[in-house]
Design a protein around this motif. Structure first.
Motif, PDB file in Angstrom:
ATOM      1  N   UNK A   1       0.819  -1.203   0.000  1.00 46.28           N
ATOM      2  CA  UNK A   1       0.000   0.000   0.000  1.00 46.28           C
ATOM      3  C   UNK A   1       0.861   1.263   0.000  1.00 46.28           C
ATOM      4  N   UNK A   2       0.305   2.298  -0.576  1.00 46.00           N
ATOM      5  CA  UNK A   2       1.062   3.531  -0.702  1.00 46.00           C
ATOM      6  C   UNK A   2       1.400   4.184   0.636  1.00 46.00           C
ATOM      7  N   UNK A   3       0.607   3.907   1.681  1.00 51.65           N
ATOM      8  CA  UNK A   3       0.943   4.591   2.932  1.00 51.65           C
ATOM      9  C   UNK A   3       2.253   4.064   3.515  1.00 51.65           C
TER      10      UNK A   3
ATOM     11  N   UNK B   1       4.743   2.990   1.454  1.00 53.30           N
ATOM     12  CA  UNK B   1       5.712   3.628   0.554  1.00 53.30           C
ATOM     13  C   UNK B   1       5.951   5.053   1.027  1.00 53.30           C
ATOM     14  N   UNK B   2       4.857   5.700   1.371  1.00 51.31           N
ATOM     15  CA  UNK B   2       4.937   7.080   1.818  1.00 51.31           C
ATOM     16  C   UNK B   2       5.788   7.199   3.085  1.00 51.31           C
TER      17      UNK B   2
ATOM     18  N   UNK C   1       2.549   1.520  11.237  1.00 49.25           N
ATOM     19  CA  UNK C   1       1.839   1.337   9.972  1.00 49.25           C
ATOM     20  C   UNK C   1       1.348  -0.100   9.783  1.00 49.25           C
TER      21      UNK C   1
END
Ligand SMILES: Nc1ncnc2c1ncn2[C@@H]1O[C@H](COP(=O)(O)OP(=O)(O)OP(=O)(O)O)[C@@H](O)[C@H]1O
Ligand code: SF4
Ligand code: SF4
Ligand SMILES: [Mg+2]
Lengths: 297, 675
Positions: A183-185, A187-188, A203
């Protein structure tokens, strides 16, 4: 602005969240039944020593295999012990050992699963292969080996059971972590430069926790069945401590003429397993998780 | 007249029961007719009920929903009351549906021909020999090249557009009278989308099948529909002939929507519509559009308007004040021209950057090098000025996100140099960058559902960079969070909410706030508006522009939507297969002469205007990997000049306006060809 009731939900305390989950669980008939059975068994395990009408180890040859009566509600067994007393006491050891066993399974299974899901690649492959290899040994044989080498003490049984029942949890935790990791969160967070620890703690864990807990609850009922099988084979609780597995094993031969001695522990054991199962199911539904693992019974 | 109607929806209401036991309506008293041979577009944002309506038209109500009242008549029998045995005879034969991502939903391990055969067995009475003939006939009809070989392929051996064509062929297997299409081109590349739409138009004319085309995209709807139904919050708010609806919409919602969609012909940011569509069950009397309407009055607040049929306009409208719009001329779009405040100072240089996803052999790992003759991204040279917005455009797989990932340090570069502020080397990946290098570059992602941790509150989300980079705590942290929320136009009370309690636009605002919390110099925006509803897209774009002007931030803006790019960017870089084709000031890239690939992209843009048809210049094939030699676009270029394109990398050529094009055709010649 119009009032928007869907958006009005606010952040809740852990306690409020838990009670909401329990209310949701209890709002379905199956969940209510499961919860009631489980709570009943837990309360019974706490209070049974104080309410038991007879001494669980008092042997009296004159009272052998008596049918249920006003004095001995569930009759007596082949040594003349009160079956009712032994039945209400018979879940304590199993419940305690499997409860702590499940905690251990949750802990190592969850952590290893998250680790594997997080690092991925070669390490993940190797670790999973080792776990699989270990656990492809029939667990009952391995358990027998362990208890025959180390004895049947609680200190041995809890970690041994915890180890063998953690495998499913490793898989679930790993799969859940895999889903989250993409998920992008995440990656973020990585791009911002958070530490691995912070990423796992902030996370990943909040997002895999539910799936792992549900799996743990399921494993609990499996473990209970496993532990009772061990007792049944004479490798669990040592006599004269009352235990359902042991009681079933002892009274099994007398089934044809003293059915009461075997029915009571069977009802005790199966109701607890069903209770845990239904509760785990309702728990999963309340958390919105689709469980694919099948029940052990 | 009656016999003309193929599907009659009458007073249809569909809803669900909430946890509290209230009945919540998803569709509210919908009535409409679909005529023989007509294509009707149903347009609305996510949650407006358009898919529910389309499904009901084939007698299907999604699990969890139920029919509250009304009917869907097909051949004068109510589909919603029909036994499933009878429905089976109609579905696939009389009424067929192409769901979203139908192409991707083909069974992966069965050959295309076999799958179509299955559909034929199920939905027609043909015998084996007839079926075989029919298969190639169908594949021909959906214009797949050499049907015989296609029939023997597996789905993964086809491109996305070809898969979608197969899905259309399967839907046509039962020669249906009514074809329902739910977002049939959403998720496809711009060029592919244009091709599929053109095919659907052809089929509608060729077979006379009635079509119901459901989409959130007015641009796509405009290309296919004879009539348009606009849905909002479970109601039909406007229904009428396609041209009238697109040119002179008389409902404030449609009017505002058309004003807020960026157009190719206009540089600058369109006006945005405030707010977002209310959630089902939250409207308490009055018009459902009241919150966002520019034409509202007190009457609208307390009374709900009825759908009114206007005979002379042949249009139905649900609005008390539509007359104000009847007299208005065509929608006139006003845009705020963006001010290019970029300084001469360069902030980021990419020189000769190559990026590879190839798995590295052991030897390379040991020497810590990457060897790949034909990397995914190659030869990227761009100098980005402080304060400018540069857009990277190209189809899916063109390497846009890959480049962003390398700039952010998520992916190592193979070769080349990324320099920040003319001095700091950013070619290394995350682990080797120091915290400040990470802070100065922040990312905003396409889908806020994925980029915000669902288990964190808005407060926790925005606090993360503040704690990490500035070590803020307590009151100071809170004050900063509130400040940031205000900057993205969200109130303080949003702090305790979870992402699932926010609308799409609000979520993206939180993501924007999080990015700005780091006080970055550069923000990488990866398709930041493509997951948003059309009506909130413009608002987010305007917000980004405003923040940029306030803080002097530099944006690298990745998008496949050329109209959005046109609206917000100062400069555009066009990519094909990880290689640059054209770089130049936004205005010039949108003018001819263009690189042949830019020409294809521009031609494929779907505008919500019946008078602007897409121009299909190249085939919609998808290439797996860049060619080894020569021009990256050689495989699809319709202007290819021969061997030179296949052997030699084309040179950069400058147009008069300072636009760089990489092609073997001389600029003058290109200009001639394109006019
Ligand atoms: N993790 C990966 N491993 C291998 N190949 C990858 C990986 N990610 C992307 N690719 C490939 O790299 C190429 C460029 O991908 P990229 O995601 O940068 O494209 P994009 O322009 O952002 O496309 P989209 O518009 O679909 O987001 C594609 O061919 C893709 O298949
Ligand atoms: S009825 Fe009123 S609020 Fe609703 S759309 Fe018309 S003018 Fe706007
Ligand atoms: S170099 Fe050749 S193949 Fe490439 S775009 Fe120009 S004409 Fe087409
Ligand atoms: Mg991308």
């Amino acid at each position: 602005m119009k009032v928007d009731n869907i958006y009005k939900e606010e952040k809740k305390s852990a306690f409020a969240k838990l009670s909401e989950i329990i209310i949701t669980m209890a709002s379905r008939p199956s969940g209510l039944i499961g919860l009631s059975i489980l709570v009943f068994h837990i309360i019974l395990a706490f209070i049974s020593p104080y309410i038991a009408p007879h001494d669980f180890k008092a042997i009296d040859p004159t009272l052998m295999l008596q049918a249920p009566s006003a004095e001995y509600w569930f009759g007596t067994d082949d040594l003349g012990r009160d079956v009712f007393t032994r039945t209400i006491l018979g879940g304590r050891t199993a419940l305690t050992i499997t409860f702590f066993g499940s905690l251990i399974a949750l802990l190592w299974g969850g952590l290893l699963g998250i680790f594997c899901g997080l690092v991925g690649g070669k390490i993940d492959d190797v670790v999973m292969r080792i776990v699989d290899a270990f656990l492809s040994i029939p667990w009952i044989l391995a358990m027998l080996l362990i208890v025959s080498l180390l004895g049947t003490s609680t200190e041995v049984l809890i970690p041994a059971l915890g180890f063998f029942y953690g495998k499913g949890i490793v898989r679930v935790a790993r799969a859940a972590t895999h889903d989250v990791i993409a998920k992008d969160f995440i990656v973020s967070a990585r791009a911002r430069g958070h530490s691995n620890f912070s990423i796992i703690w902030n996370e990943i864990i909040p997002n895999v926790r539910d799936a792992i807990l549900v799996e743990g609850a399921m494993r609990w009922s499996w473990m209970l069945l496993g532990f009772s099988s061990l007792s049944f084979l004479g490798f669990g609780v040592s006599p004269p401590t009352p235990d359902w597995g042991l009681m079933i094993s002892n009274a099994r031969g007398l089934m044809s003429f003293a059915y009461w001695a075997v029915i009571a522990p069977i009802v005790g054991l199966s109701s607890l397993i069903i209770g845990i199962n239904l509760t785990a199911d309702a728990f999963a539904k309340a958390l919105g998780i689709d469980r694919s693992t099948k029940a052990p019974v | 007249m009656m016999t003309d109607i193929i599907q009659k929806v009458k007073n249809l209401s569909i809803g669900f029961r909430s946890k509290k036991g209230d009945e919540i309506l998803i569709l509210k008293n919908i009535s409409t007719n679909i005529k023989k041979g007509e294509t009707v577009g149903i347009v609305g944002e996510s949650g407006s009920g358009k898919s529910t309506l389309a499904l009901a038209m084939m007698g299907y109500v999604k699990h969890g929903l139920y029919t509250i009242g009304g009917e869907c008549q097909f051949n004068s029998s109510n589909l919603l009351k029909m036994k499933s045995k009878d429905l089976e005879k109609i579905r696939g034969r009389k009424i067929a549906m192409i769901p979203q991502n139908a192409g991707q939903a083909l069974t992966p391990n069965l050959k295309i021909g076999y799958q179509i055969d299955e559909a034929l067995q199920l939905h027609s009475d043909l015998d084996e020999i007839e079926r075989e003939k029919k298969i190639s006939e169908l594949l021909n009809k959906v214009r797949l090249p050499s049907p015989e070989t296609i029939a023997l392929r597996y789905p993964h051996e086809l491109s996305g557009g070809q898969q979608q064509r197969v899905a259309v062929a399967m839907a046509l297997a039962g020669t249906p009278d009514l074809l329902l299409l739910d977002e049939p081109t959403t998720g496809l590349d711009v060029t592919t989308q244009a091709h599929v739409l053109e095919l659907l138009n052809f089929i509608a004319k060729d077979t006379g099948t009635s079509m119901v085309y459901v989409s959130h995209d007015l641009g796509a709807i405009a290309q296919v529909s004879d009539r348009i139904i606009v849905m909002y919050s479970g109601e039909i708010v406007l229904e009428g002939p396609s041209r009238d609806i697109l040119k002179k919409p008389i409902h404030p919602y449609t009017h505002g929507l058309l004003k807020s969609i960026p157009k190719l012909s206009l540089a600058g940011l369109p006006e945005s519509m405030p707010g977002s569509q209310p959630q089902p069950g939250t409207i308490q009397g009055g018009c459902s559009f009241f919150d966002r309407c520019n034409f509202s009055d007190d009457n609208c607040k307390n009374n709900s308007p009825k759908l009114e049929f206007l005979k002379d306009l042949n249009t139905s409208v649900r609005c008390f004040n539509y007359e104000q719009l009847v007299n208005e001329n065509e929608v006139s779009q006003t845009v705020n021209k963006i001010k290019n405040k970029s300084l001469d100072k360069e902030i980021l240089n990419l020189s000769e950057v190559s990026i590879s996803y190839a798995k590295q052999k052991l030897l390379d790992q040991i020497f810590n090098r990457i060897s790949d003759e034909n990397p995914t991204v190659k030869d990227i040279n761009i100098d980005i000025k402080k304060g400018e917005t540069i857009a990277l455009v190209g189809e899916s797989g063109s390497g846009k996100s890959t480049i962003l990932k390398s700039i952010a340090g998520l992916l190592r570069t193979k070769d080349g140099l990324i320099k920040f502020d003319e001095s700091r080397n950013l070619s290394s990946d995350l682990k080797e960058r120091d915290p400040n290098d990470l802070r100065i570059i922040q990312l905003i992602f396409q889908n806020p559902d994925e980029s915000l941790n669902p288990n964190h509150t808005v407060e926790e989300i925005i606090a993360q960079p503040l704690k990490l980079y500035f070590g803020l705590k307590g009151e100071k942290l809170k004050k900063n969070i509130i400040d940031l929320l205000q900057k993205v136009r969200l109130g303080e009370f949003y702090m305790s909410r979870y992402p699932r309690q926010l609308s799409g636009g609000e979520k993206q605002r939180v993501a924007v706030a999080r990015a700005f919390a780091a006080k970055p110099d550069i923000i990488l925006c990866d398709e930041v508006t493509s997951a948003l509803d059309v009506s909130v897209q413009a608002a987010v774009l305007n917000l980004l522009q405003q923040l940029k002007e306030d803080f002097g931030t530099t944006y690298i803006f990745v998008s496949h939507d050329l109209a959005v790019v046109r609206a917000i960017s100062d400069r555009v870089a066009v990519l094909y297969q990880g290689r640059l084709c054209e770089v130049g000031p936004s205005n010039d890239v949108y003018k001819f002469p263009s690189h042949p690939y830019t020409e294809v992209l521009l031609g494929a843009v779907l505008e919500p205007d019946p008078d602007i048809k897409p121009k299909l210049v190249a085939e919609d094939i998808v290439e797996e990997r860049p060619p080894e030699k020569g021009c990256s676009f050689q495989g699809r270029c319709s202007r290819i000049v021969g061997d030179i394109c296949k052997k030699e990398i084309p040179p950069w050529q400058l147009t008069d306006s300072g636009n760089a094009i990489r092609c073997h055709i001389p600029i003058k010649e290109l200009q001639k060809q394109q006019f």
